[in-house]
Write an enzyme that holds these catalytic residues in place. Structure first.
Site, PDB file in Angstrom:
ATOM      1  N   GLU A 152      36.094  58.186  45.658  1.00 15.24           N
ATOM      2  CA  GLU A 152      35.158  57.584  45.380  1.00 15.24           C
ATOM      3  C   GLU A 152      33.710  58.901  44.303  1.00 15.24           C
ATOM      4  OE1 GLU A 152      33.333  54.166  48.238  1.00 15.24           O
ATOM      5  OE2 GLU A 152      32.894  55.913  49.081  1.00 15.24           O
TER       6      GLU A 152
HETATM    7  C1  ACM Z   1      36.767  55.477  51.882  1.00 13.09           C
HETATM    8  O1  ACM Z   1      36.260  54.069  52.734  1.00 13.09           O
HETATM    9  N1  ACM Z   1      35.213  55.769  50.702  1.00 13.09           N
HETATM   10  C2  ACM Z   1      38.008  56.566  51.946  1.00 13.09           C
END
Ligand code: ACM
Length: 532
Positions: free
Chosen positions: A337
């Site tokens: 992310e």
């Molecule tokens: C994640 O759940 N952002 C690895």
């Protein structure tokens, strides 16, 4: 006195009308021995037969000629069994063929590998053999599960303490069987982490992945950058006090985990998920300004400054200090992310950071987005996608796997323990959908990502993110009963996979969790016995 307590609890069960599965046994009857095939995770091979072994007040735990590690496993077993049985269970290195016998080596144990064991139970003895101490420890977890659930209570209980007769020969399917705990969104202290470690050990997991840094908190002391913890560790989601592990705390966790044959994998998530670090040191920001601490639950808004040299001085210091106190081979560098990092910057950052991990003697693990950059030789990618993950993203991962990147499989809609069970679950999140007990168990890590070679799967993991969780009771409500299912996918042969048989075995764990003080979710998918 004992009898009255038992009777009272039976009356309670009857009054509450919860004993739906089977009528409670008469008060005087000893609990039947647990059949050998009731164990979770399912053992690789079970041959029931012969008379049971019964623990008594003269039972000894023998480690014939045992080394320090075997003696330690014996001491651990004695510590588990003494409170409820009331037996003294002395540990001795004298050989003999009676009692509980724990042995390293001999009689075909080489075939059992690093973690396997063989347990033989009969009227005179229960013998656990293994090639390595880890195998002995896992065998002890099986022995423990074969005793009645009340053995988990910390005060003396009525027996009888029988172990069914027969042989269990058991080795794991995968070498990497992990659970992750997010101590960043909410901080969990040493005592709470140890409690979780003990729960993981019961299901033969061998790795604890600690998510030590995120936007909301930096949780591990780094001497060369002290504000990471004094400032960056000072709060958490919702604005509470936060906290952090000193180096001594961290070493204590690592040591405790090792005593339960778990290896700690520390994670520093970067280049995104870094607001706590960016807030602690202005010079890590491209504009030289430190943002405020963050106590919300958004993701994707922070990034290390990729072009700045200072960023890599920082990463080098952090990885060096963390690697120095981590005996395990892996160090997790996050990489998920990174929505505020351009793709080119992301690739450039990962290209620079992976060699730093190697320089300090560790193997890097990254969340699977790393597969879209340049995973270095040996780097492991952790797949956390779900059914809605795009075909392109999956393809990046399968192509990396085809080129030798090994994978840890932890699909968000299967193995994330923080996903709600259903719409009524009071805790947790639902961005990957609801994850029922069946959904979390009923899949195959080897075929989940088609096209990944068999050797490409290192193992499985059950992450527990803590945006909505701040107490051990809350962790346990989300982990149980799903965690044992992921543990079983990691340990048991694929041929034993069967939902109906699994949920019957899982149901039998409920009374054990009651005895351990674990407040689990009584999913209607599982035929729980009445509470006693
Ligand atoms: C994640 O759940 N952002 C690895």
């Amino acid at each position: 006195m004992r009898r009255r307590r038992l009777l009272c609890s039976l009356l309670l069960v009857t009054a509450a009308g919860t004993a739906t599965a089977a009528a409670p046994p008469p008060a005087a009857a000893a609990p039947a021995a647990t059949p050998l095939d009731r164990v979770v995770p399912a053992p690789a091979a079970v041959h029931p037969g012969g008379d049971p072994y019964t623990l008594g007040d003269r039972t000894t735990i023998r480690v014939p000629g045992g080394g320090a590690e075997a003696r330690q496993v014996a001491g651990y077993l004695a510590g588990l069994l003494r409170p409820a049985t009331g037996f003294s269970l002395p540990v001795t290195t004298r050989s003999g063929s009676d009692g509980i016998v724990l042995k390293i080596g001999g009689k075909d144990t080489a075939k059992l590998g690093a973690e396997g064991y063989r347990l033989e139970s009969g009227p005179r003895s229960v013998t656990v053999r293994a090639a390595r101490p880890a195998g002995l420890f896992h065998g002890v977890q099986t022995l423990r599960q074969l005793l009645p659930p009340s053995v988990e209570r910390r005060t003396e209980q009525p027996g009888a303490w029988r172990i069914a007769g027969g042989t269990v020969t058991d080795t794991p399917r995968y070498g990497y069987r992990a659970a992750m705990l997010d101590v960043s969104r909410h901080f969990f202290g040493v005592r709470q982490v140890k409690r979780y470690i003990d729960q993981l050990a019961l299901y033969k997991l061998n790795t604890l992945h600690l998510h030590l840094s995120d936007d909301q908190g930096w949780r591990i002391a780094i001497d060369s950058w002290p504000k990471l913890t004094s400032h960056g560790g000072s709060t958490q989601v919702g604005g509470g006090r936060g906290g952090f592990f000193t180096k001594a705390d961290y070493r204590e966790i690592v040591k405790y985990a090792a005593s339960r044959y778990l290896t700690v994998v520390p994670e520093i998530d970067m280049p995104g998920h870094t607001n706590a670090a960016l807030s602690s040191y202005a010079e890590l920001n491209c504009d030289g300004k430190a943002p405020p601490l963050y106590t919300g639950t958004d993701v994707g808004f922070s990034s290390f400054c990729v072009p700045k040299k200072k960023t890599y001085d920082f990463v080098d210091d952090v990885v060096r200090e963390l690697a120095a106190m981590t005996p395990g081979r892996y160090l997790h560098i996050g990489g998920d992310e990174a929505h505020s990092t351009s793709h080119d910057d992301y690739v450039a950052f990962m290209d620079k950071v992976q060699p730093v991990v190697a320089k300090y003697g560790k193997t890097a693990i990254g969340w699977h987005q790393l597969a879209g950059a340049h995973p270095a030789k040996g780097t492991v990618a952790q797949y956390w996608g779900y059914d809605a993950t795009s075909a392109d993203e999956r393809k990046e991962v399968t192509e990396a796997a085809a080129h030798g990147t090994r994978l840890i499989i932890s699909p968000a809609d299967r193995s994330y323990l923080d996903m709600k069970y259903d719409k009524n679950t009071p805790l947790g999140l639902a961005w990957a959908g609801y994850v029922s007990v069946r959904r979390s168990y009923d899949w195959n890590p080897a075929t989940y990502l088609p096209g990944v070679p068999e050797k490409g799967v290192l193992g499985v993991e059950a992450p527990l993110w803590t945006e909505t969780l701040s107490t051990s009771a809350q962790l346990e409500y989300m982990a149980f009963p799903r965690l044992p299912g992921i543990a079983e996918l990691g340990w048991s042969p694929a041929s034993s996979h069967d939902w109906d048989r699994y949920r019957a075995r899982l149901a039998a764990q409920g009374p054990r969790w009651d005895a351990m003080g674990i407040g689990y979710y009584r999913s209607p998918e599982v035929p729980w016995p009445g509470r006693s």
